[in-house]
Design a protein around this motif. Structure first.
Motif, PDB file in Angstrom:
ATOM      1  N   UNK A  55      47.231  32.189  28.006  1.00  0.00           N
ATOM      2  CA  UNK A  55      48.621  32.582  27.812  1.00  0.00           C
ATOM      3  C   UNK A  55      49.319  32.933  29.106  1.00  0.00           C
ATOM      4  N   UNK A  56      48.627  33.744  29.976  1.00  0.00           N
ATOM      5  CA  UNK A  56      49.337  34.187  31.173  1.00  0.00           C
ATOM      6  C   UNK A  56      49.526  33.071  32.181  1.00  0.00           C
ATOM      7  N   UNK A  57      48.668  32.025  32.120  1.00  0.00           N
ATOM      8  CA  UNK A  57      48.895  30.860  32.971  1.00  0.00           C
ATOM      9  C   UNK A  57      50.038  30.010  32.405  1.00  0.00           C
ATOM     10  N   UNK A  58      50.071  29.902  31.076  1.00  0.00           N
ATOM     11  CA  UNK A  58      51.162  29.155  30.445  1.00  0.00           C
ATOM     12  C   UNK A  58      52.520  29.752  30.767  1.00  0.00           C
ATOM     13  N   UNK A  59      52.544  31.100  30.858  1.00  0.00           N
ATOM     14  CA  UNK A  59      53.806  31.775  31.134  1.00  0.00           C
ATOM     15  C   UNK A  59      54.271  31.588  32.578  1.00  0.00           C
ATOM     16  N   UNK A  60      53.371  31.121  33.436  1.00  0.00           N
ATOM     17  CA  UNK A  60      53.747  30.911  34.840  1.00  0.00           C
ATOM     18  C   UNK A  60      54.768  29.771  34.926  1.00  0.00           C
ATOM     19  N   UNK A  76      47.250  36.864  44.128  1.00  0.00           N
ATOM     20  CA  UNK A  76      46.061  36.310  44.773  1.00  0.00           C
ATOM     21  C   UNK A  76      44.859  37.236  44.597  1.00  0.00           C
ATOM     22  N   UNK A  77      45.065  38.528  44.772  1.00  0.00           N
ATOM     23  CA  UNK A  77      43.977  39.489  44.589  1.00  0.00           C
ATOM     24  C   UNK A  77      43.438  39.429  43.159  1.00  0.00           C
ATOM     25  N   UNK A  78      44.338  39.317  42.168  1.00  0.00           N
ATOM     26  CA  UNK A  78      43.910  39.225  40.777  1.00  0.00           C
ATOM     27  C   UNK A  78      43.066  37.976  40.538  1.00  0.00           C
ATOM     28  N   UNK A  79      43.469  36.853  41.113  1.00  0.00           N
ATOM     29  CA  UNK A  79      42.695  35.616  40.955  1.00  0.00           C
ATOM     30  C   UNK A  79      41.304  35.751  41.574  1.00  0.00           C
ATOM     31  N   UNK A  80      41.231  36.401  42.734  1.00  0.00           N
ATOM     32  CA  UNK A  80      39.935  36.590  43.385  1.00  0.00           C
ATOM     33  C   UNK A  80      39.026  37.498  42.552  1.00  0.00           C
ATOM     34  N   UNK A  81      39.597  38.538  41.961  1.00  0.00           N
ATOM     35  CA  UNK A  81      38.811  39.441  41.110  1.00  0.00           C
ATOM     36  C   UNK A  81      38.229  38.689  39.912  1.00  0.00           C
ATOM     37  N   UNK A  82      39.024  37.816  39.318  1.00  0.00           N
ATOM     38  CA  UNK A  82      38.524  37.006  38.210  1.00  0.00           C
ATOM     39  C   UNK A  82      37.424  36.072  38.697  1.00  0.00           C
ATOM     40  N   UNK A  83      37.627  35.451  39.854  1.00  0.00           N
ATOM     41  CA  UNK A  83      36.664  34.476  40.390  1.00  0.00           C
ATOM     42  C   UNK A  83      35.296  35.096  40.623  1.00  0.00           C
ATOM     43  N   UNK A  84      35.249  36.349  41.081  1.00  0.00           N
ATOM     44  CA  UNK A  84      33.960  36.980  41.401  1.00  0.00           C
ATOM     45  C   UNK A  84      33.415  37.819  40.250  1.00  0.00           C
ATOM     46  N   UNK A  85      34.061  37.733  39.086  1.00  0.00           N
ATOM     47  CA  UNK A  85      33.550  38.402  37.899  1.00  0.00           C
ATOM     48  C   UNK A  85      33.876  39.867  37.796  1.00  0.00           C
ATOM     49  N   UNK A  86      34.896  40.336  38.527  1.00  0.00           N
ATOM     50  CA  UNK A  86      35.267  41.748  38.478  1.00  0.00           C
ATOM     51  C   UNK A  86      36.524  41.998  37.645  1.00  0.00           C
ATOM     52  N   UNK A  87      37.025  40.977  36.986  1.00  0.00           N
ATOM     53  CA  UNK A  87      38.183  41.128  36.112  1.00  0.00           C
ATOM     54  C   UNK A  87      38.174  39.955  35.143  1.00  0.00           C
ATOM     55  N   UNK A  88      38.748  40.178  33.984  1.00  0.00           N
ATOM     56  CA  UNK A  88      38.879  39.089  33.023  1.00  0.00           C
ATOM     57  C   UNK A  88      40.290  38.529  33.095  1.00  0.00           C
ATOM     58  N   UNK A  89      40.843  38.156  32.003  1.00  0.00           N
ATOM     59  CA  UNK A  89      42.133  37.452  32.046  1.00  0.00           C
ATOM     60  C   UNK A  89      43.284  38.434  32.220  1.00  0.00           C
ATOM     61  N   UNK A  90      43.317  39.088  33.350  1.00  0.00           N
ATOM     62  CA  UNK A  90      44.397  40.033  33.597  1.00  0.00           C
ATOM     63  C   UNK A  90      45.687  39.291  33.897  1.00  0.00           C
ATOM     64  N   UNK A  91      46.806  39.888  33.511  1.00  0.00           N
ATOM     65  CA  UNK A  91      48.108  39.237  33.676  1.00  0.00           C
ATOM     66  C   UNK A  91      48.542  39.247  35.134  1.00  0.00           C
ATOM     67  N   UNK A  92      49.122  38.146  35.553  1.00  0.00           N
ATOM     68  CA  UNK A  92      49.692  38.075  36.892  1.00  0.00           C
ATOM     69  C   UNK A  92      51.076  38.706  36.896  1.00  0.00           C
ATOM     70  N   UNK A  93      51.536  39.161  38.040  1.00  0.00           N
ATOM     71  CA  UNK A  93      52.921  39.637  38.133  1.00  0.00           C
ATOM     72  C   UNK A  93      53.888  38.524  37.755  1.00  0.00           C
ATOM     73  N   UNK A  94      55.020  38.891  37.192  1.00  0.00           N
ATOM     74  CA  UNK A  94      56.010  37.894  36.794  1.00  0.00           C
ATOM     75  C   UNK A  94      56.776  37.361  38.010  1.00  0.00           C
TER      76      UNK A  94
END
Length: 365
Positions: A62-67, A12-30
């Motif tokens: 890719x990282x969404x596809x892997x979900x 969730x934190x990673x998604x929020x960082x992407x939403x506010x422009x503080x991260x790009x397509x970082x991988x989510x935990x598996x």
């Protein structure tokens, strides 16, 4: 021991960082449990912002596809929730402007406060939910209430603010911004806070006639209000995100951070403001011009409280049930006063009791 985020909290934190422009397509935990992540985003009031993060990554990345397939099953539910938040914002915005124009016809100047103003710091303002519309009428508190009564609308509340329903809005019309009854230092802070509210040249929310307070007022009021929630119940991830986006919004200019620090120090808000800042920078990736001393213990205590889900939620009001909810939370978490307040929990209780008995109609002067 340093708090370790669960996979769902980290996701969730990673998604929020992407939403506010503080991260790009970082991988989510598996192996994320998407049902838990969705529930977590809903509990913290950030589901529409989280779906923004997914959208910025691209649903086909890719990282969404892997979900797992769980994401697909929740995707439509998530999008539906975001659309409801948007629709709710748009409906409320219409009634906010109607209310302000009603008071304007009587020569009353309205300043929007709290959640509705905070929405404007977000990349998509309508994705930040707000419940009440809080406002300040610049000396016309009683006259504003009387105008509403003349419309056949019931007005009720306490010395701090009156409440009423206007269209789809639940309105809090503030006579004062903070609770200060029985506390001289808090009274002084209220007076100072009000002195910071108005700008020489009024600033309005884009494409509206909704006036907002000064940046310094917003920063001080947000820290005071968030700390009050922290003492009464807890801080949510959305409140941390609010603070992160305010700091990001005023990163370049517009807010005197030295003055902010001086006021926080004088009125016992500094430890909490610094902890909020450090945690926001660490977990949400923002940068700040507010200089903070390191304190890992405070930071760990705050992030644990944000994700700890066993607090009693307070249904705020003036009834005995609400007061007992607050009392139970305070007694359960009196460590918060020891770490983040310049007075004990018992000193706080005594001042509130004394104020209720000695000051029925408190004034700041």
């Amino acid at each position: 021991m340093i708090y370790q985020l669960t996979k769902e909290e980290e996701g969730l934190v990673q998604l929020l960082k992407v939403a506010i422009g503080e991260s790009k397509r970082s991988a989510l935990p598996k192996d994320i449990d998407w049902h838990k992540l969705f529930d977590l985003s809903e509990r913290h009031g950030v589901n529409a912002i989280a779906i923004d993060g997914l959208g910025k990554c691209g649903m086909d990345s890719l990282w969404v596809k892997d979900a797992s397939q769980e994401l697909s099953s929740h995707k439509l539910q998530w999008i539906g929730m975001a659309l409801r938040v948007e629709h709710d914002y748009e409906r409320k915005l219409v009634d906010v402007e109607k209310l302000i124009n009603l008071w304007k016809c009587y020569g009353i100047r309205t300043i929007a406060l709290k959640g509705f103003v905070t929405c404007q710091y977000y990349p998509v303002p309508k994705h930040r939910p707000f419940s009440d519309f809080d406002c300040f009428l610049c000396g016309d508190f009683e006259r504003g209430n009387e105008i509403i009564r003349q419309k056949g609308i019931e007005v009720k509340g306490s010395y701090k603010h009156k409440t009423f329903d206007f269209g789809c809005l639940h309105v809090e019309n503030h006579q004062y911004c903070t609770h200060f009854r029985g506390r001289d230092k808090a009274r002084s802070f209220e007076k100072l806070l009000e002195s910071y509210m108005l700008l020489e040249q009024p600033v309005y929310i884009e494409a509206t006639e909704i006036e907002i307070p000064s940046p310094l007022f917003n920063a001080l009021f947000m820290v005071w209000h968030t700390r009050s929630h922290f003492f009464d119940e807890k801080v949510s991830l959305r409140q941390l995100l609010d603070w992160a986006l305010l700091m990001k919004f005023y990163k370049q200019d517009g807010l005197d951070w030295s003055e902010f620090q001086s006021v926080c120090k004088e009125y016992g808000l500094l430890n909490f403001a610094q902890a909020m800042t450090r945690v926001a920078c660490k977990y949400l990736g923002v940068e700040s011009n507010f200089i903070c001393e390191a304190n890992d213990e405070d930071d760990d205590a705050l992030i644990r409280d944000i994700f700890f889900n066993e607090h009693i939620h307070v249904q705020y009001g003036t009834g005995m049930k609400a007061r007992m909810q607050v009392l139970r939370n305070k007694l359960k978490c009196n460590w918060k006063y020891r770490r983040f307040s310049d007075q004990s929990i018992w000193g706080s209780f005594w001042q509130q009791i004394k104020g209720a008995i000695m000051e029925k109609k408190p004034k700041i002067d």
